[in-house]
Write an enzyme that holds these catalytic residues in place. Structure first.
Site, short mmCIF file in Angstrom:
data_model
loop_
_atom_site.label_atom_id
_atom_site.label_comp_id
_atom_site.label_asym_id
_atom_site.label_seq_id
_atom_site.Cartn_x
_atom_site.Cartn_y
_atom_site.Cartn_z
N GLY A 232 -17.00 3.75 -34.32
CA GLY A 232 -18.31 4.53 -33.69
C GLY A 232 -18.81 4.07 -32.64
N PRO B 79 0.80 -1.38 -0.24
CA PRO B 79 0.06 -0.07 0.22
C PRO B 79 0.94 1.18 0.01
CG PRO B 79 -1.07 -1.61 1.60
CD PRO B 79 0.26 -2.21 1.04
N GLU C 120 3.75 -3.96 -13.62
CA GLU C 120 5.20 -4.52 -13.87
C GLU C 120 6.19 -3.15 -14.07
OE1 GLU C 120 6.15 -8.14 -15.73
OE2 GLU C 120 4.48 -9.07 -14.68
N ILE D 270 -1.80 -7.63 -5.92
CA ILE D 270 -1.03 -8.85 -6.51
C ILE D 270 -1.83 -9.86 -7.35
CG2 ILE D 270 -0.05 -10.94 -5.30
CD1 ILE D 270 1.19 -8.17 -4.85
N GLN E 42 -12.90 4.30 -32.24
CA GLN E 42 -13.40 5.55 -33.14
C GLN E 42 -13.74 5.27 -34.65
OE1 GLN E 42 -13.63 8.39 -31.75
NE2 GLN E 42 -14.20 9.44 -33.60
N1 CAA Z 1 19.37 -5.45 -12.51
C1 CAA Z 1 20.05 -5.46 -11.64
N2 CAA Z 1 20.34 -4.78 -10.42
C2 CAA Z 1 19.76 -3.77 -10.64
C3 CAA Z 1 18.49 -3.44 -11.47
C4 CAA Z 1 18.47 -4.44 -12.37
N3 CAA Z 1 17.55 -4.15 -13.43
N4 CAA Z 1 18.04 -2.10 -11.25
C5 CAA Z 1 18.50 -1.75 -10.14
N5 CAA Z 1 19.70 -2.84 -9.67
C6 CAA Z 1 20.54 -2.53 -8.27
C7 CAA Z 1 21.39 -1.49 -8.82
O1 CAA Z 1 22.53 -2.07 -9.40
C8 CAA Z 1 21.86 -0.78 -7.36
O2 CAA Z 1 22.69 -1.87 -6.81
P1 CAA Z 1 24.05 -1.03 -5.98
O3 CAA Z 1 23.41 -0.41 -4.71
O4 CAA Z 1 24.74 -2.40 -5.58
O5 CAA Z 1 24.60 -0.35 -6.93
C9 CAA Z 1 20.63 -1.11 -6.42
O6 CAA Z 1 19.82 -2.12 -7.25
C10 CAA Z 1 19.54 0.01 -6.37
O7 CAA Z 1 19.37 0.73 -7.77
P2 CAA Z 1 18.71 2.05 -7.85
O8 CAA Z 1 19.50 2.91 -7.29
O9 CAA Z 1 18.59 2.10 -9.38
O10 CAA Z 1 17.31 1.84 -7.25
P3 CAA Z 1 16.21 2.80 -7.30
O11 CAA Z 1 15.60 3.06 -5.88
O12 CAA Z 1 16.44 4.17 -7.71
O13 CAA Z 1 15.00 2.16 -8.11
C11 CAA Z 1 13.82 1.67 -10.06
C12 CAA Z 1 14.96 1.94 -9.34
C13 CAA Z 1 14.03 1.26 -11.21
C14 CAA Z 1 12.97 2.86 -10.01
C15 CAA Z 1 12.87 0.70 -9.23
O14 CAA Z 1 12.43 1.00 -7.91
C16 CAA Z 1 11.65 0.12 -10.19
O15 CAA Z 1 11.94 -0.79 -11.24
N6 CAA Z 1 10.34 0.38 -9.57
C17 CAA Z 1 9.09 -0.24 -10.28
C18 CAA Z 1 8.82 -1.25 -9.37
C19 CAA Z 1 7.76 -2.22 -10.26
O16 CAA Z 1 8.08 -2.40 -11.40
N7 CAA Z 1 6.71 -2.60 -9.80
C20 CAA Z 1 5.81 -3.61 -10.36
C21 CAA Z 1 5.49 -4.74 -9.45
S1 CAA Z 1 5.04 -6.19 -10.07
C22 CAA Z 1 3.40 -5.87 -10.93
O17 CAA Z 1 3.07 -4.72 -11.36
C23 CAA Z 1 2.31 -6.77 -11.20
C24 CAA Z 1 2.36 -8.13 -10.85
O18 CAA Z 1 1.59 -8.93 -10.23
C25 CAA Z 1 3.67 -8.97 -11.42
#
Ligand code: CAA
Length: 377
Positions: free
Chosen positions: A337, A126, A361, A155, A334
């Site tokens: 219609g 949440p 995702e 989820i 569209q």
């Molecule tokens: N692969 C491997 N490692 C990764 C990575 C990747 N793609 N992305 C980030 N990391 C690692 C980084 O290297 C970093 O590691 P270090 O600290 O060792 O350097 C660490 O993770 C932190 O990375 P960031 O600083 O980039 O992290 P951030 O807090 O800025 O967040 C973000 C990055 C891309 C915004 C991430 O939070 C994100 O993807 N958010 C979206 C979440 C999401 O997609 N949620 C969907 C949930 S599932 C769903 O929707 C439906 C379902 O039911 C399945």
């Protein structure tokens, strides 16, 4: 890219099941919001609930390109069923395949790959969505168990699933480095499936809240190492986003097909409406966008299969395919219609279904964060 003979055969098999079994039920599933168990069974019978799982664990052992080609066909018939297939194959199975121990793979993959058990992935909470690092669910050590407390929301597959990938923090003071992943079975004491979300689209795919009330998970069910949870979530989502791109291409194709066929038979001013340039050009733009999205999707899948870096391309495919899916579905309404707007015809459902692909995702804004960081580094 051009699909090879095997990939094309898989796409055709999926298209056949989709047309014969899944498409006829799509409007009913949307109307009733009933989880499409029969469709999941039909997919399982064809090996589509364990597409990339190795044969030794009961899977079809196909490549990612075959997976996305099949998923596009299924999603063209019913986006709810496509969502079940996508989350099960990508978000639930892949982390076990990539990070599971041999024992965990032997224990969980066969029942998932056969479709006997549906899988789910629980990261979102949440108070945490796009900022995935802020997981507040905790995991405290207690003898041979971890005790989970917290709440997850939105989820997918939640009410149907038997195996869940759960992300919880062992130490919130460590931030991202405190996050760890667990495999949790539905019958674990303290695991509660909560509220069912009533949604705009993909209404037959179940979306629920989960609660963990002193949920005791055996230590053997930790997935990956301590503090590896965030990486597991990110790596999983990189792959899973290719699936959402394929799903969006499927929805867009269905809307385009409906609008194109309608435009050939609907006559106004003494000729089919497709004879008007306004309609013909709209259909041409739809076709261009769909093919471009499909190629981006195949390209990301091909990179993954080749063992190359693909996260940026997956984000590009997901963003582009979902954006064009919404536009194509809007255009289809569209073109048709009043009939397009009516629930008698499928395109209003496709428009509702398309919208989620820009959100789940990882929202498309988050995809643009991923892409911009990659191109600017
Ligand atoms: N692969 C491997 N490692 C990764 C990575 C990747 N793609 N992305 C980030 N990391 C690692 C980084 O290297 C970093 O590691 P270090 O600290 O060792 O350097 C660490 O993770 C932190 O990375 P960031 O600083 O980039 O992290 P951030 O807090 O800025 O967040 C973000 C990055 C891309 C915004 C991430 O939070 C994100 O993807 N958010 C979206 C979440 C999401 O997609 N949620 C969907 C949930 S599932 C769903 O929707 C439906 C379902 O039911 C399945």
């Amino acid at each position: 890219m051009i699909l090879n003979e095997e990939q094309l055969a898989i796409k055709n098999i999926a298209g056949d099941v989709a047309k014969k079994v899944i498409a006829p039920m799509a409007a009913h599933c949307d109307e009733t919001e009933e989880f499409p168990w029969d469709n999941a069974k039909a997919l399982a019978d064809m090996g589509f609930m364990g597409v990339v799982v190795p044969e030794k664990f009961g899977g079809a052992e196909l490549d990612t390109v075959s997976y996305v080609a099949a998923l596009e066909e299924v999603s063209k018939a019913c986006a709810s069923t496509g969502t079940v297939m996508a989350v099960h194959n990508s978000a639930a199975i892949l982390p076990i395949l990539m990070f599971g121990t041999e024992e965990q793979k032997e224990k969980y993959l066969p029942s998932l790959a056969s479709g006997e058990v549906v899988g789910a992935f629980a990261l979102t909470e949440p108070g945490e969505g796009s900022d995935a690092a802020q997981v507040a669910t905790t995991a405290k050590e207690d003898g041979e168990y971890y005790v989970l407390n917290g709440t997850k929301c939105f989820i997918t597959n939640g009410s149907a699933a038997g195996t869940f990938i759960i992300f919880a923090s062992k130490d919130r003071s460590l931030g991202i480095k405190g996050l760890t992943a667990f495999i949790v079975e539905k019958d674990t004491p303290g695991f509660i499936v909560g509220k069912h979300e009533k949604k705009m689209g993909i209404r037959a795919s179940s979306t629920v809240e989960l609660a963990f009330d002193n949920c005791r998970v055996p230590k053997a069910n930790q997935l990956g190492k301590d503090g590896e949870g965030f990486k597991i979530a990110m790596v999983t989502l990189d792959s899973a986003r290719i699936g959402i791109a394929a799903l969006a291409v499927g929805v867009a194709s269905a809307a385009y097909d409906a609008a194109r066929e309608y435009s050939k038979v609907r006559e106004q001013f003494g000729k089919p409406i497709c004879a008007n340039q306004a309609i013909g050009f709209t259909l041409a733009d739809m076709a261009i966008q769909i093919e471009a999205a499909r190629q981006l999707t195949y390209h990301a899948a091909e990179l993954k299969d080749a063992g190359k870096s693909f996260g940026t391309e997956a984000a590009m495919a997901k963003t582009f395919a979902s954006d064009i899916a919404v536009q194509v579905a809007l255009d289809a309404v569209q073109v048709m219609g009043g009939y397009g707007y009516s629930r008698e015809y499928p395109v209003e459902r496709l428009l509702r279904d398309a919208k989620i692909t820009q959100i789940y995702e990882g929202t498309n804004q988050i995809q643009r964060v991923v892409i911009s960081r990659s191109i600017l580094k």
